[in-house]
Design an enzyme around this catalytic site. Structure first.
Site, PDB file in Angstrom:
ATOM      1  N   ARG A  62      93.163  71.665 -82.253  1.00 21.01           N
ATOM      2  CA  ARG A  62      92.880  71.856 -83.688  1.00 21.01           C
ATOM      3  C   ARG A  62      91.664  72.741 -83.930  1.00 21.01           C
ATOM      4  NH1 ARG A  62      93.598  66.321 -86.709  1.00 21.01           N
ATOM      5  NH2 ARG A  62      91.409  66.223 -86.220  1.00 21.01           N
ATOM      6  N   LYS A 152     100.626  60.161 -69.349  1.00 16.07           N
ATOM      7  CA  LYS A 152     100.655  58.720 -69.548  1.00 16.07           C
ATOM      8  C   LYS A 152      99.501  58.296 -70.477  1.00 16.07           C
ATOM      9  CE  LYS A 152      98.101  55.960 -67.099  1.00 16.07           C
ATOM     10  NZ  LYS A 152      96.662  56.287 -67.266  1.00 16.07           N
ATOM     11  N   HIS A 182     100.356  60.468 -62.339  1.00 15.06           N
ATOM     12  CA  HIS A 182      99.828  61.371 -61.307  1.00 15.06           C
ATOM     13  C   HIS A 182      99.692  60.690 -59.948  1.00 15.06           C
ATOM     14  CE1 HIS A 182      95.874  59.571 -62.261  1.00 15.06           C
ATOM     15  NE2 HIS A 182      95.466  60.029 -61.091  1.00 15.06           N
ATOM     16  N   LYS A 186     100.130  61.993 -55.460  1.00 16.88           N
ATOM     17  CA  LYS A 186      99.095  61.957 -54.420  1.00 16.88           C
ATOM     18  C   LYS A 186      99.815  62.067 -53.072  1.00 16.88           C
ATOM     19  CE  LYS A 186      95.684  59.354 -57.035  1.00 16.88           C
ATOM     20  NZ  LYS A 186      94.501  60.226 -57.038  1.00 16.88           N
ATOM     21  N   GLU A 220      87.623  51.218 -58.470  1.00 18.65           N
ATOM     22  CA  GLU A 220      86.817  52.375 -58.895  1.00 18.65           C
ATOM     23  C   GLU A 220      85.354  51.967 -58.991  1.00 18.65           C
ATOM     24  OE1 GLU A 220      89.068  53.313 -62.544  1.00 18.65           O
ATOM     25  OE2 GLU A 220      89.721  55.119 -61.497  1.00 18.65           O
ATOM     26  N   ASP A 239      96.426  50.838 -68.965  1.00 23.75           N
ATOM     27  CA  ASP A 239      95.947  52.116 -68.424  1.00 23.75           C
ATOM     28  C   ASP A 239      96.333  52.278 -66.959  1.00 23.75           C
ATOM     29  OD1 ASP A 239      94.298  54.541 -68.406  1.00 23.75           O
ATOM     30  OD2 ASP A 239      92.928  53.398 -67.131  1.00 23.75           O
ATOM     31  N   HIS A 244     100.335  53.170 -62.682  1.00 23.79           N
ATOM     32  CA  HIS A 244     100.092  53.452 -61.260  1.00 23.79           C
ATOM     33  C   HIS A 244     100.440  52.266 -60.347  1.00 23.79           C
ATOM     34  CE1 HIS A 244      98.206  56.785 -63.125  1.00 23.79           C
ATOM     35  NE2 HIS A 244      97.017  56.259 -63.290  1.00 23.79           N
ATOM     36  N   LYS A 327      87.472  48.635 -62.686  1.00 24.32           N
ATOM     37  CA  LYS A 327      86.413  49.637 -62.834  1.00 24.32           C
ATOM     38  C   LYS A 327      85.077  48.996 -62.492  1.00 24.32           C
ATOM     39  CE  LYS A 327      88.629  52.790 -66.032  1.00 24.32           C
ATOM     40  NZ  LYS A 327      88.988  53.799 -65.040  1.00 24.32           N
TER      41      LYS A 327
HETATM   42  C1  BG6 Z   1      94.028  57.466 -64.919  1.00 26.19           C
HETATM   43  C2  BG6 Z   1      93.364  56.356 -65.676  1.00 26.19           C
HETATM   44  O1  BG6 Z   1      95.410  57.463 -65.117  1.00 26.19           O
HETATM   45  O2  BG6 Z   1      93.748  57.306 -63.534  1.00 26.19           O
HETATM   46  C3  BG6 Z   1      91.871  56.288 -65.402  1.00 26.19           C
HETATM   47  O3  BG6 Z   1      93.593  56.570 -67.057  1.00 26.19           O
HETATM   48  C4  BG6 Z   1      91.613  56.218 -63.917  1.00 26.19           C
HETATM   49  O4  BG6 Z   1      91.299  55.169 -66.042  1.00 26.19           O
HETATM   50  C5  BG6 Z   1      92.362  57.341 -63.207  1.00 26.19           C
HETATM   51  O5  BG6 Z   1      90.224  56.339 -63.690  1.00 26.19           O
HETATM   52  C6  BG6 Z   1      92.255  57.196 -61.715  1.00 26.19           C
HETATM   53  O6  BG6 Z   1      92.841  58.303 -61.098  1.00 26.19           O
HETATM   54  P1  BG6 Z   1      92.395  58.726 -59.634  1.00 26.19           P
HETATM   55  O7  BG6 Z   1      93.340  59.806 -59.290  1.00 26.19           O
HETATM   56  O8  BG6 Z   1      90.972  59.179 -59.739  1.00 26.19           O
HETATM   57  O9  BG6 Z   1      92.519  57.493 -58.787  1.00 26.19           O
END
Ligand code: BG6
Length: 466
Positions: A62, A152, A182, A186, A220, A239, A244, A327
């Site tokens: 935007r 996502k 994603h 990997k 994380e 999330d 994942h 996290k």
């Molecule tokens: C994302 C989440 O899909 O994946 C994030 O929204 C997360 O919260 C991230 O930190 C982790 O991805 P990766 O590839 O760093 O493990």
């Protein structure tokens, strides 16, 4: 590259345009976090590696930006490289309000100069997916060679995901739709079906006859960073677990597909998702989360989730699967840990502690696969554990493509194997709807809450520190 390129300092550029196989990326959400951190660097990497010769990139958002200003923003997102000067010649910008149908019309004139192979990447909140999809269709922008990629989360819950699926599938065939997770791109996740189905020493072991339990961990060592507002609305379950973790579970749990093609793999993953039976779950919230920017003062959003599940089929009968995402834990790593039944070698006690054998697929940061076995100590009748290890980076080098590079390359090639089909998404949301976690427990940064330690009744979380 650092700093914005200032207006007026850029040389005028002329780009040679051609039709044909040239790929046109339309980045909806072109100035967002995902674009800056993942998509633009991945495109640039593909370009540097010679995997993307002919392309155009049209960034949209935007904001009122000129091409030059946008190119300046893109440059701040990339690492320096001599290819930049050529790369940037292919970048354009279009100011576009998702809700203004007229704006989409302007894309048409951009397309006159671009190739017909169009990839629309919706790097936006799912709230906008339906309206964007509708406008792309109304303005007839999605031609036969186009693909539409959805970041996502795809929906907020089962109902919104269903509505979205319906909206999207009324307008485009499934072959054009690429729902992103994603994690599927990997390297070591892509390796899972190869490990399982091309090694006859592995697959027969992965059944309830030999496996004691399985852990799928994504830990994380940072918090929500600058994504507080987004995160507070979703939390760890929506999330991370919904996407994942459940995708990893389906890859570990699925039975052998007829072929290793997109359709057969996705059919098998859906079977697994339908069989997920939740036994227990718990959530946590790190101390200080409520003080993060964008997070509500009284937020009950979870930043950690652990789930214990069974797969309701003969193969995995009674085997607990533990899934964890959190996290602000002590370290960042993702892995799949399969623990086999404890050995009963019938040796006398002085042999010492026999460890249960395990198979570990280490997704990140180290990439590799190893078995842990018991070995004899030289000169003594006692044992010690040892690893039989495949180190991915030692073998293939450290610079394997990032997940986003892989997914962009696969979308260009039209390979849907590591994208999520409509029914997988819906089954994933169904699993979420079966979760009923109690209020999050509070945990200190870098520390494993005691409730999480107790949660796992078979042994302990593999590799979890703190
Ligand atoms: C994302 C989440 O899909 O994946 C994030 O929204 C997360 O919260 C991230 O930190 C982790 O991805 P990766 O590839 O760093 O493990």
């Amino acid at each position: 590259m650092s700093g914005f390129l200032t207006l007026g300092k850029l040389p005028n550029f002329k780009v040679k345009r051609m039709k044909g196989d040239r790929v046109t990326f339309v980045l909806l959400g072109g100035t967002g976090d995902l674009a800056r951190k993942k998509l633009l660097p991945s495109l640039f990497n593909l370009y540097k590696k010679g995997k993307l010769d002919e392309f155009d990139l049209i960034g949209t958002s935007r904001e009122d930006l000129s091409d030059e200003e946008y190119i300046g923003e893109v440059s701040t997102a990339l690492e320096e490289g001599r290819e930049w000067e050529k790369f940037r010649e292919n970048i354009r910008y279009l100011q576009l309000d998702f809700y203004n149908s007229e704006d989409y019309g302007k894309l048409r004139s951009h397309f006159l100069e671009c190739g017909d192979h169009r990839l629309f990447y919706l790097a936006t909140l799912p709230d906008h997916f339906d309206v964007i999809t509708d406008n792309l269709n109304k303005r007839d922008l999605v031609n036969d060679s186009s693909k539409v990629l959805y970041e996502k989360p795809f929906g907020d819950d089962l109902q919104t995901a269903r509505n979205l699926n319906q909206c999207v599938s009324e307008l485009f065939p499934e072959e054009k739709i690429y729902r992103i997770d994603h994690y599927l791109d990997k390297e070591l996740v892509g390796d899972l079906s190869i490990l399982r189905f091309s090694n006859s020493i592995v697959e027969p072991l992965l059944t309830s006859n030999s496996v004691n339990h399985v852990q799928i961990i994504a830990s994380e060592d940072f918090g929500v960073k600058d994504r507080g507002e987004f995160y507070d609305r979703y939390g760890a379950v929506k999330d991370f677990f919904q996407s994942h973790l459940l995708q990893l579970l389906s890859l570990v749990g699925m039975s052998r597909p007829k072929k290793l093609d997109a359709r057969s793999i996705r059919d098998k993953k859906v079977e697994v998702l339908k069989e997920v039976k939740i036994l227990d779950s718990m959530t946590g919230q790190y101390r200080g989360y409520r003080g993060e920017k964008g997070v509500k003062d009284d937020s009950k959003t979870e930043t950690l989730v652990a789930v214990k599940a069974h797969l309701d089929n003969r193969r995995w009968n009674g085997v607990p699967f533990y899934l964890l995402s959190g996290k602000n834990l002590a370290r960042k790593y993702s892995e799949i840990y399969v623990e086999f039944e404890r050995p009963d070698a019938g040796y006398p006690a002085e042999v010492g502690n026999l460890v249960p054998n395990s198979l570990v697929v280490s997704i990140q940061p180290d990439q590799g696969i190893y078995f842990e076995i018991n070995t004899k100590v030289p000169g003594k009748m006692s044992t010690e554990p040892a690893k039989m290890q495949f180190c991915h980076s030692c073998h293939h080098g450290p610079n394997t493509p990032s997940a986003y590079e892989n997914l962009l390359a696969q979308a260009i090639a039209g390979d849907q194997r590591s994208f999520v089909r409509y029914d997988e998404i819906e089954e994933q949301w169904k699993v979420v709807s079966r979760l009923n976690p109690s209020e999050p427990v509070t945990y200190r940064r870098g520390k494993v809450p005691s409730e999480l330690k107790k949660f796992i009744t078979e042994g302990s979380w593999h590799g979890l520190e703190g």
